[in-house]
Every structure is written in C-alpha cells, then in structure tokens.
Design an enzyme around this catalytic site. Structure first.
Site, PDB file in Angstrom:
ATOM      1  N   SER A  15       0.927  -1.225  -0.143  1.00 41.65           N
ATOM      2  CA  SER A  15       0.002   0.095   0.221  1.00 41.65           C
ATOM      3  C   SER A  15       0.921   1.163   0.090  1.00 41.65           C
ATOM      4  CB  SER A  15      -0.827   0.031   1.171  1.00 41.65           C
ATOM      5  OG  SER A  15      -1.573   1.244   1.167  1.00 41.65           O
ATOM      6  N   SER A  17      -0.434   3.971   0.777  1.00 40.86           N
ATOM      7  CA  SER A  17      -1.556   5.053   1.278  1.00 40.86           C
ATOM      8  C   SER A  17      -0.582   5.710   2.559  1.00 40.86           C
ATOM      9  CB  SER A  17      -2.671   4.599   1.868  1.00 40.86           C
ATOM     10  OG  SER A  17      -3.538   4.306   0.830  1.00 40.86           O
ATOM     11  N   LYS A  66     -14.239  -3.486   2.225  1.00 39.73           N
ATOM     12  CA  LYS A  66     -14.863  -2.306   2.122  1.00 39.73           C
ATOM     13  C   LYS A  66     -16.428  -2.661   2.421  1.00 39.73           C
ATOM     14  CE  LYS A  66     -11.485  -0.371  -1.111  1.00 39.73           C
ATOM     15  NZ  LYS A  66     -11.502   0.327  -2.496  1.00 39.73           N
ATOM     16  N   ASN A  87     -14.815   3.149   1.969  1.00 46.40           N
ATOM     17  CA  ASN A  87     -12.991   3.048   2.183  1.00 46.40           C
ATOM     18  C   ASN A  87     -12.520   4.070   3.254  1.00 46.40           C
ATOM     19  OD1 ASN A  87     -13.420   5.667   1.037  1.00 46.40           O
ATOM     20  ND2 ASN A  87     -11.619   5.147  -0.385  1.00 46.40           N
ATOM     21  N   ALA A 128     -17.522  -5.768 -13.371  1.00 51.59           N
ATOM     22  CA  ALA A 128     -18.793  -5.660 -12.502  1.00 51.59           C
ATOM     23  C   ALA A 128     -18.274  -6.165 -11.153  1.00 51.59           C
ATOM     24  CB  ALA A 128     -20.086  -6.409 -13.312  1.00 51.59           C
ATOM     25  N   ALA A 131     -14.809  -3.165  -7.561  1.00 54.07           N
ATOM     26  CA  ALA A 131     -13.955  -1.828  -8.242  1.00 54.07           C
ATOM     27  C   ALA A 131     -14.952  -1.072  -9.115  1.00 54.07           C
ATOM     28  CB  ALA A 131     -12.785  -2.130  -8.798  1.00 54.07           C
ATOM     29  N   LYS A 155     -23.894 -10.083 -14.011  1.00 48.23           N
ATOM     30  CA  LYS A 155     -23.281  -9.287 -13.014  1.00 48.23           C
ATOM     31  C   LYS A 155     -23.359  -7.745 -13.216  1.00 48.23           C
ATOM     32  CE  LYS A 155     -19.287 -10.707 -11.093  1.00 48.23           C
ATOM     33  NZ  LYS A 155     -18.128 -11.313 -10.643  1.00 48.23           N
ATOM     34  N   TYR A 216      -2.311   0.781 -11.105  1.00 42.82           N
ATOM     35  CA  TYR A 216      -1.434   1.852 -11.458  1.00 42.82           C
ATOM     36  C   TYR A 216       0.002   0.735 -11.234  1.00 42.82           C
ATOM     37  CZ  TYR A 216      -1.449   1.642  -6.324  1.00 42.82           C
ATOM     38  OH  TYR A 216      -1.592   1.208  -4.942  1.00 42.82           O
ATOM     39  N   GLY A 237      -4.145   4.061 -12.601  1.00 41.51           N
ATOM     40  CA  GLY A 237      -4.934   4.683 -11.614  1.00 41.51           C
ATOM     41  C   GLY A 237      -4.305   5.553 -10.537  1.00 41.51           C
TER      42      GLY A 237
END
Ligand code: ATR
Length: 269
Positions: A15, A17, A66, A87, A128, A131, A155, A216, A237
């Site tokens: 991650s 983040s 999530k 999120n 579907a 995300a 879906k 990404y 992304g």
C-alpha cells in the site's frame, strides 16, 4: 498530540497510502500518524475495535474489507450507500461514520487532472466487481452515459438494474461491443493483475478518447492496447489513488492537500 490513522487491508504490504498521507501531513502541517495494518480475513471488525479503543481518529479500508466496513457504520454518507462500501471511516465518540472517496477520486482525476469532462460523454466501464460498482454511481452522477461490459454479463445487468429508468446505463457482453465507440473506456476489471486483457474489439475509441486503467504501477495490457488503438489519452490509476486519499484526508482534517506535487513525486519514484 498526534492524531492516529491507518489503512486496513489484506494484503496490505504494498500500500502506498501511508506514504501519500505522510506527504499530505507534511505539506499541510497536520500532526498525524498513518500506518498500514493487515487484518486477518476474519478479523476486520476486531481490528477496528482495537483501533477505536487505542484512540485512533479513523482509518482507510481496502480490499477485501470495504463491504464489511460499510455494514459496521452507524452513519453512512450518500456515496458510501451508493457504493454499498466504505473506504474511509471516522471514529466519533461511540459512533463509526463511513464514507467512500474512491469514486470522487476517480472523477477528480479524470476531470481536474486529466482535463476530461464527463457530462454527456459515452463511457465504457469494464468489470462488474467491487471496483466497478464503486465508481459507477459517481460516473453516472457526473453525467456520463455508461455501458457496463463484463464476461459474466449477469453481474453487469445486476448493476445496471440500479439505474432502471434513467436511460443512460446499460449492460453488455464483450461481443456486443463490436462496432460501438466510446469517449472514455475504464478498466475496472482485475485482468491487469494477471497481465491479461479483456476481450475488446478493435475501433473502440472515438477521437479524443480517454483510456483509464484503475490499476497503477506499470503499463498494463489494456493501456498498451489503448495506445495501439489510437486513444488520445491513456492513464493509469495512480491519480485516482492520490485523489481518493486527498478526499479522505480532507474529510478527516478539514484541510485539502494540493495533490499535484505529490502525484508528480510519486510518478518520479
Ligand atoms: P474487484 O473487487 O477488483 O472488482 P472482483 O469482485 O473479483 O474484484 O471482480 C473482478 C472483475 O474483473 C470481474 O468483473 C471479472 O469478470 P467476471 O465477473 O466475468 O469474472 C473481471 N475480470 C477478471 N479477469 C478478467 C479478464 N481477464 N478479462 C475480463 N474481465 C476480467
């Protein structure tokens, strides 16, 4: 006193983040800490309770938690309800508030960073799963017409049914895309993880079209395909990742970071 935040996921090792939020904090002079935490697959709720008891102010939530996070929230924002996923959690007294900044992150990246207006544009959304569902309402609210394509077309139909009567959201198989053209094609499938390409026909991109991969970190097969097929703009992304983080940071801290220099720094590294 330093306010504590974290991101919870499984896996979480890669991650970005913590790095992004630390850069936001430095830029805005906010006194926060932000760490990554891996919760066991059956241990998300326990982890949230632990953070709350330790005085954390909130957390981000990523795959696969999530949906569970959303259900834990006593207060849910409209965009969390639309995604049926959260999120971004904010711990307020005894309450957990849940928001979802993923869609806003995508819209900001597309409209502000890439300069591509979504209103009245024809968008193809591939995938579907979670995300795709997380961004379909924000794309709809931004005024795009949307075709959702998925291998398992049921879906896609299930998602499109949420927009029954709006006249702008349709489900299709990949075969049915032959001869159709779009202003915007978004890859929200997990195909890039396996270095695969969804079965797209040739001639999909209108002049000036944007191809956007929500993955990404590297050039994906879809991005390569889009370049070969003449898409005018091709994006990964990373911008969405930074913008959703900025939106979470803003909701927690009331300060909006300037994402541009941070995105530049991340692109360089
Ligand atoms: P996520 O949470 O990332 O959305 P998911 O719920 O497992 O993950 O959904 C993965 C999505 O990627 C699905 O839409 C899947 O299509 P199916 O529903 O038909 O399985 C799609 N997907 C995965 N690999 C793909 C590939 N190689 N080509 C096309 N679609 C693919």
């Amino acid at each position: 006193m330093t306010d504590k935040y974290a991101v919870i996921g499984n896996p979480i090792a890669h991650s970005k983040s913590p790095l992004i939020h630390r850069m936001f904090a430095e830029q805005t002079g906010q006194d926060i800490s932000y760490e990554k935490i891996e919760a066991p697959l059956d241990g998300f709720a326990t982890m949230v309770e632990r953070l709350r008891s330790e005085g954390y102010k909130g957390c981000n939530v990523t795959v696969p938690f999530k949906f569970e996070a959303f259900k834990m929230c006593v207060m849910q924002t409209g965009r969390a309800r639309e995604a049926r996923a959260a999120n971004t959690l904010l711990f307020r007294d005894s309450e957990i508030w849940g928001d979802n900044t993923d869609g806003a992150g995508l819209i900001t990246d597309i409209e502000q960073n890439l300069g591509f207006k979504l209103m009245f544009k024809d968008a193809l959304l591939m995938g579907a799963g979670g995300a795709a569902h997380g961004v379909v309402w924000p794309l709809f609210n931004a005024g795009a017409g949307i075709v959702i394509a998925n291998r398992t077309v049921e879906k896609a139909q299930h998602i499109a049914a949420e927009f029954e009567g709006a006249g702008t959201v349709f489900a299709r198989s990949y075969e049915e895309l032959a001869g159709k053209r779009f202003d915007l094609v978004i890859n929200a499938t997990s195909s890039s993880l396996a270095d695969a390409l969804p079965p797209l026909p040739d001639g999909l991109f209108k002049p000036g079209a944007l191809a956007y991969d929500m993955m990404y970190g590297r050039e994906t097969p879809f991005m390569k395909f889009a370049r070969e097929q003449g898409a005018a703009l091709v994006a990964d992304g990373l911008g969405m990742l930074v913008e959703q983080a900025a939106e979470s940071f803003y909701k927690w801290r009331d300060v909006r970071p300037d994402t541009r220099p941070i995105l530049e720094k991340l692109r360089q590294s």
